[in-house]
Enzyme design. Structure first.
Site, mmCIF file in Angstrom:
data_model
loop_
_atom_site.group_PDB
_atom_site.id
_atom_site.type_symbol
_atom_site.label_atom_id
_atom_site.label_comp_id
_atom_site.label_asym_id
_atom_site.label_seq_id
_atom_site.Cartn_x
_atom_site.Cartn_y
_atom_site.Cartn_z
ATOM 1 N N CYS A 9 -1.910 49.020 61.144
ATOM 2 C CA CYS A 9 -2.690 49.797 61.265
ATOM 3 C C CYS A 9 -2.468 51.198 61.390
ATOM 4 C CB CYS A 9 -2.843 48.940 62.534
ATOM 5 S SG CYS A 9 -3.599 50.060 63.680
ATOM 6 N N CYS A 45 -3.216 52.706 65.188
ATOM 7 C CA CYS A 45 -2.151 52.357 66.041
ATOM 8 C C CYS A 45 -0.941 53.886 65.531
ATOM 9 C CB CYS A 45 -1.884 51.048 65.453
ATOM 10 S SG CYS A 45 -2.987 49.652 66.231
#
Length: 107
Positions: A32, A35
């Site tokens: 991600c 993230c």
């Protein structure tokens, strides 16, 4: 500097349930991009505010059952658990200033 606790399916309930202060859990995954963008911000916040709130992260690929149980549909999702109950949910990558604003009541 306060470290960020890594949670797993096995440790999640015990860690969050037994906490004496609010716990911010970062639901994330290795693949991600957003993230990865907020990870250094969370490290900074843990160092600056670790006495007020516990910072933890849970890899949704390793613990999909926990993510599903808490209704995590997209990542990053940050959930603050206060007294073992989910009290604040922040979805998506945000700046440090925006996160501080969202977390102000716990800091």
């Amino acid at each position: 500097m306060a470290a960020i606790t890594t949670l797993s399916s096995a440790s999640f309930d015990e860690t969050v349930g037994a906490a004496t202060k609010p716990v911010l859990v970062d639901f994330w995954a290795e693949w991600c991009g957003p993230c990865k963008m907020i990870a250094p911000i969370l490290d900074e916040l843990a160092g600056e505010h670790g006495e007020s709130i516990t910072f933890a992260k849970l890899n949704v690929d390793e613990a999909p059952d926990v993510a599903r149980r808490h209704g995590v549909m997209s990542i990053p999702t940050l959930i603050v658990f206060d007294g073992g109950e989910a009290s604040t949910r922040i979805v998506g990558a945000k700046s440090k200033a925006a996160l501080l604003e969202d977390l102000a009541e716990y800091l």
